[in-house]
Design a protein around this motif. Structure first.
Motif, PDB file in Angstrom:
ATOM      1  N   LEU A 126      19.943 -16.173 -24.650  1.00  0.00           N
ATOM      2  CA  LEU A 126      21.257 -15.526 -24.622  1.00  0.00           C
ATOM      3  C   LEU A 126      21.161 -14.215 -23.864  1.00  0.00           C
ATOM      4  O   LEU A 126      20.106 -13.577 -23.815  1.00  0.00           O
ATOM      5  CB  LEU A 126      21.768 -15.279 -26.048  1.00  0.00           C
ATOM      6  N   THR A 127      22.285 -13.775 -23.286  1.00  0.00           N
ATOM      7  CA  THR A 127      22.312 -12.511 -22.562  1.00  0.00           C
ATOM      8  C   THR A 127      23.707 -11.917 -22.603  1.00  0.00           C
ATOM      9  O   THR A 127      24.663 -12.545 -23.086  1.00  0.00           O
ATOM     10  CB  THR A 127      21.860 -12.706 -21.098  1.00  0.00           C
ATOM     11  N   GLN A 128      23.845 -10.695 -22.071  1.00  0.00           N
ATOM     12  CA  GLN A 128      25.129 -10.006 -21.969  1.00  0.00           C
ATOM     13  C   GLN A 128      25.026  -8.993 -20.836  1.00  0.00           C
ATOM     14  O   GLN A 128      23.995  -8.353 -20.642  1.00  0.00           O
ATOM     15  CB  GLN A 128      25.486  -9.297 -23.285  1.00  0.00           C
ATOM     16  N   PHE A 129      26.109  -8.866 -20.063  1.00  0.00           N
ATOM     17  CA  PHE A 129      26.081  -8.018 -18.877  1.00  0.00           C
ATOM     18  C   PHE A 129      26.912  -6.752 -19.046  1.00  0.00           C
ATOM     19  O   PHE A 129      27.122  -6.013 -18.081  1.00  0.00           O
ATOM     20  CB  PHE A 129      26.582  -8.801 -17.656  1.00  0.00           C
ATOM     21  N   ASP A 130      27.401  -6.487 -20.248  1.00  0.00           N
ATOM     22  CA  ASP A 130      28.097  -5.239 -20.547  1.00  0.00           C
ATOM     23  C   ASP A 130      27.374  -4.567 -21.704  1.00  0.00           C
ATOM     24  O   ASP A 130      26.934  -5.227 -22.659  1.00  0.00           O
ATOM     25  CB  ASP A 130      29.560  -5.500 -20.925  1.00  0.00           C
ATOM     26  N   SER A 131      27.254  -3.256 -21.627  1.00  0.00           N
ATOM     27  CA  SER A 131      26.574  -2.530 -22.694  1.00  0.00           C
ATOM     28  C   SER A 131      27.452  -2.479 -23.940  1.00  0.00           C
ATOM     29  O   SER A 131      28.684  -2.587 -23.872  1.00  0.00           O
ATOM     30  CB  SER A 131      26.231  -1.114 -22.228  1.00  0.00           C
ATOM     31  N   GLY A 132      26.791  -2.312 -25.082  1.00  0.00           N
ATOM     32  CA  GLY A 132      27.518  -2.213 -26.348  1.00  0.00           C
ATOM     33  C   GLY A 132      26.779  -2.935 -27.452  1.00  0.00           C
ATOM     34  O   GLY A 132      25.718  -3.531 -27.249  1.00  0.00           O
ATOM     35  N   ALA A 133      27.357  -2.885 -28.650  1.00  0.00           N
ATOM     36  CA  ALA A 133      26.808  -3.585 -29.818  1.00  0.00           C
ATOM     37  C   ALA A 133      27.619  -4.855 -30.021  1.00  0.00           C
ATOM     38  O   ALA A 133      28.850  -4.803 -30.188  1.00  0.00           O
ATOM     39  CB  ALA A 133      26.869  -2.701 -31.051  1.00  0.00           C
TER      40      ALA A 133
END
Length: 553
Positions: free
Chosen positions: A105-112
Motif C-alpha cells: 500500500l502507498t499514499q502520495f499526499d502527506s497526512g495521517a
C-alpha cells in the motif's frame, strides 16, 4: 431368586450403555472440533512512511481445511492505494490451514490516514480486521543547500490523437496503392508488342514485311488460295492507301486501276503503264479466286506475290520525296495522335480511380454509417476519447471509483468561512474536453458533524451552478440509481441549453448527476455532453456502469 434376575439384567445392559457413551463421546469430539472458530491476525511492517513509499500489510487466517476464504480485492484500502496484492501463501498443519496474504500500500499526499477494517469472507460469513493509523510524511529537503523555486504552471499540450494518425496512415497507404495501380496500367510506357512495333513501321517497310510473312505461310500448301489472295490484295491496297493517299480498300479493281492511271498521267505518280497492267492482272486473278472459286497454279500464285512486291517497290520509288513542310506536318500529326492517346488513357485511369474510391466509400459508409466514416477520416473529439485508452481510478475520500477516457485532475476548492463550520473538506476532480461540451467530475465532501447528506440542497446548488455558467431552459428528472455492487443513490438527469466555453453561443446539451452519501459525508458525480453527440452518449453509458462508491468512512 428375584434379586439374581435383576442383577443379570443390569450386567446384560451395561456393555450396551458403555458403547453408546463411547459413541456419544466420539461424536461430541468431532462436533467440538468442527465448530472451532477461525482466527484472523493482521500486522504492518511500519506505520510511518514518506510520500510514495510502501507499507506491507499482512493478514493471516487460520481455518479448517474445508473452509472457503475470500480476501479483499481491488481498491478497498482507500484512502491508501493498493500497489500490489501478492499471492496467497498456504501452510497446512494436520487438518488446519494457515493462509497468509500481503498487500503493498502507498499514499502520495502527506497526512495521517486510517487504514480501514477489511472484510474477509469465510464460508460466506464476513469477518472484519482491525483498523490502524498510517502516517505519511513529506520528504525532507535541505533548503540551505538547495534553492526553492515556485511551482511552474501547467502547460497545455495539444496531443495528436493516435487513432486519427492510424486512419490517416491507412488512407495514405491505400492512395499510394491506387496511385501505383494507376501509374502501372495507364501512365507507364509499356514495352511494345511485336504487333505494335510493326504498326509503327512506315507503310513501305510494313508492306514488305507482311509480304515476306505471306511467302512463309502455309496457305498454298493447304490449298487455301482464297485466303492467300485476300491477304495479298489487302497488303497492297493498304500500302497504296497509306503511302499514295488513294482510297484503295473501298475501291473495286477497275476503280483502283483508273485512279492509278490518272495519277500517272498527271505526273503525281511516276509509274510505268506495264507496272499498272501487271497490277491489274493480279487484281483480276484475285477477284476470280475470291468470287468465282478459280484455282490458279501454285507457281502462278507465288509469281503474283513477287510481282506485287515489285509493284510496291516501284510505287515507293515513283513517289516524289516529301517536302520538309510535309515531314513536319506528319511529325506534328503523330505527336497529336500520341497526345490524344495519352489523354484518353489518363481520362480512363482517373475515371477508374474515382469509381474505385466512390465504390469504397459507399461500401464502408453503408457498413459503418456515413457519419461515422466522416468522423473517422476527418476526426471527432469525443470519438477519439471513446476509442482511446480509458483509465480506471479512485478519486477523493470517501473514494469514488469510475472509469473515464482521461484521468481526472484535482481541483483546488477553497471553503468560504461560513461553510467551514459544517464542512470539513471537499475533494473535487474533473476533466473537460477542450473541443466539446463533454465534462466529467467527482466531488467527495466530509462533514464536521455526523449528519445525513442534504441531497435536495445539493441538487439546487448544482442547477444554480449551471445557470451561473450561462445555461438556460434546464429540464430536471430524478430517479433511483444503483451501482453494480448494490449501493443505492439518486440520479438527477435532464437537458438544457448550455454555454460553449469562451463563447456566448448556447448549444443543446444533456447532464447527469449521481449522488451518494451517509452520516457525515456525500459523494457526487457530474457529467455533461452535447445532445446529438452519439459518441459522448456511449462514453456516459460506460462511465455510469463503472461507478462504484465506498460508503464506509
Amino acid at each position: 431368586m428375584q434379586i439374581k434376575r435383576v442383577h443379570f439384567k443390569v450386567n446384560a445392559i451395561l456393555p450396551f450403555v458403555k458403547g453408546i457413551l463411547a459413541l456419544c463421546f466420539f461424536l461430541f469430539s468431532l462436533v467440538g472440533f468442527s465448530q472451532q472458530k477461525p482466527t484472523i491476525a493482521t500486522e504492518v511492517d511500519t506505520t510511518y512512511i514518506r510520500i510514495g513509499e510502501q507499507i506491507h500489510w499482512k493478514v493471516s487466517v487460520d481455518v479448517d481445511s474445508t473452509d472457503q476464504v475470500i480476501f479483499p480485492e481491488g481498491q478497498t484500502f482507500s484512502p491508501l492505494e493498493t500497489v500490489e496484492a501478492f499471492a496467497t501463501d498456504t501452510t497446512r498443519k494436520k487438518d488446519r490451514l494457515t493462509l497468509q496474504k500481503i498487500y503493498a500500500l502507498t499514499q502520495f499526499d502527506s497526512g495521517a490516514y486510517k487504514l480501514p477494517a477489511q472484510r474477509i469472507d469465510i464460508n460466506g460469513i464476513g469477518y472484519f480486521t482491525d483498523s490502524m493509523m498510517i502516517n505519511v510524511e513529506t520528504v525532507p529537503v535541505d533548503t540551505v543547500a538547495q534553492k526553492m523555486y515556485d511551482i511552474k504552471p501547467f502547460i497545455n499540450v495539444d496531443k495528436v490523437p493516435t487513432e486519427r494518425w492510424k486512419y490517416i496512415l491507412i488512407g495514405l497507404v491505400v492512395l499510394l496503392l491506387l496511385g501505383g495501380i494507376f501509374y502501372w496500367f495507364f501512365i507507364r510506357k509499356k514495352p511494345l508488342t511485336q504487333e505494335e512495333k510493326e504498326a509503327l513501321l512506315p507503310p513501305y517497310d510494313r508492306a514488305l514485311l507482311e509480304l515476306k510473312r505471306l511467302e512463309n505461310s502455309k496457305y498454298l500448301i493447304q490449298d487455301e488460295y482464297k485466303q492467300y489472295y485476300s491477304e495479298l490484295t489487302t497488303i497492297v491496297r493498304s500500302y497504296l492507301e497509306e503511302d499514295v493517299n488513294v482510297s484503295a480498300l473501298e475501291s473495286t479493281t477497275g476503280q483502283l486501276i483508273e485512279k492509278l492511271e490518272l495519277l500517272s498521267d498527271s505526273g503525281e505518280l511516276e509509274l510505268e503503264k506495264d507496272t499498272i497492267d501487271q497490277f491489274k492482272n493480279i487484281l483480276q486473278t484475285a477477284d476470280l479466286v475470291k468470287f468465282a472459286k478459280s484455282k490458279p497454279s501454285t507457281s502462278t500464285a507465288e509469281q503474283d506475290r513477287k510481282l506485287v512486291e515489285q509493284i510496291v517497290v516501284k510505287t515507293h520509288d515513283a513517289l516524289p520525296e516529301p517536302t520538309e513542310e510535309e515531314l513536319l506536318q506528319q511529325e506534328e500529326y503523330k505527336e497529336e495522335l500520341s497526345r490524344r492517346k495519352q489523354k484518353k488513357k489518363l481520362i480512363i485511369g482517373l475515371s477508374s480511380l474515382a469509381g474505385l474510391l466512390i465504390l469504397a466509400i459507399l461500401i464502408v459508409g453503408l457498413k459503418m454509417g456515413f457519419t461515422q466514416l466522416k468522423d473517422t477520416v476527418f476526426g471527432h473529439p469525443t470519438k477519439e476519447l471513446l476509442e482511446g485508452d480509458w483509465i480506471s481510478s479512485s478519486y477523493g475520500y470517501p473514494p469514488i471509483m469510475l472509469e473515464t477516457p482521461k484521468v481526472l485532475v484535482r481541483n483546488e476548492v477553497k471553503l468560504p468561512p461560513e461553510a467551514k463550520a459544517n464542512i470539513q473538506e471537499i475533494q473535487a476532480f474533473s476533466y473537460r474536453s477542450p473541443e466539446s461540451l463533454f465534462t466529467v467530475g467527482t466531488t467527495s465532501i466530509t462533514m464536521n458533524q455526523e449528519a445525513q447528506a442534504a441531497f435536495d440542497q445539493t441538487i439546487e446548488q448544482i442547477i444554480e451552478g449551471f445557470e451561473k455558467q450561462g445555461a438556460k431552459n434546464i429540464i430536471t428528472k430524478q430517479e433511483e440509481f444503483t451501482t453494480i455492487s448494490g449501493v443505492k443513490g439518486i440520479k438527477v438527469y435532464g437537458s438544457g441549453d448550455f454555454a460553449v466555453p469562451d463563447s456566448k453561443e448556447l448549444v443543446k446539451g444533456k447532464y447527469t448527476v449521481l449522488l451518494f452519501g451517509g452520516n457525515g459525508f456525500q459523494q457526487n458525480v457530474i457529467i455533461t455532453w452535447l445532445d446529438d453527440d452519439m459518441y459522448a452518449q456511449e462514453m456516459v453509458d460506460r462511465i455510469l456502469t463503472s461507478v462504484e462508491v465506498k460508503t464506509d468512512v
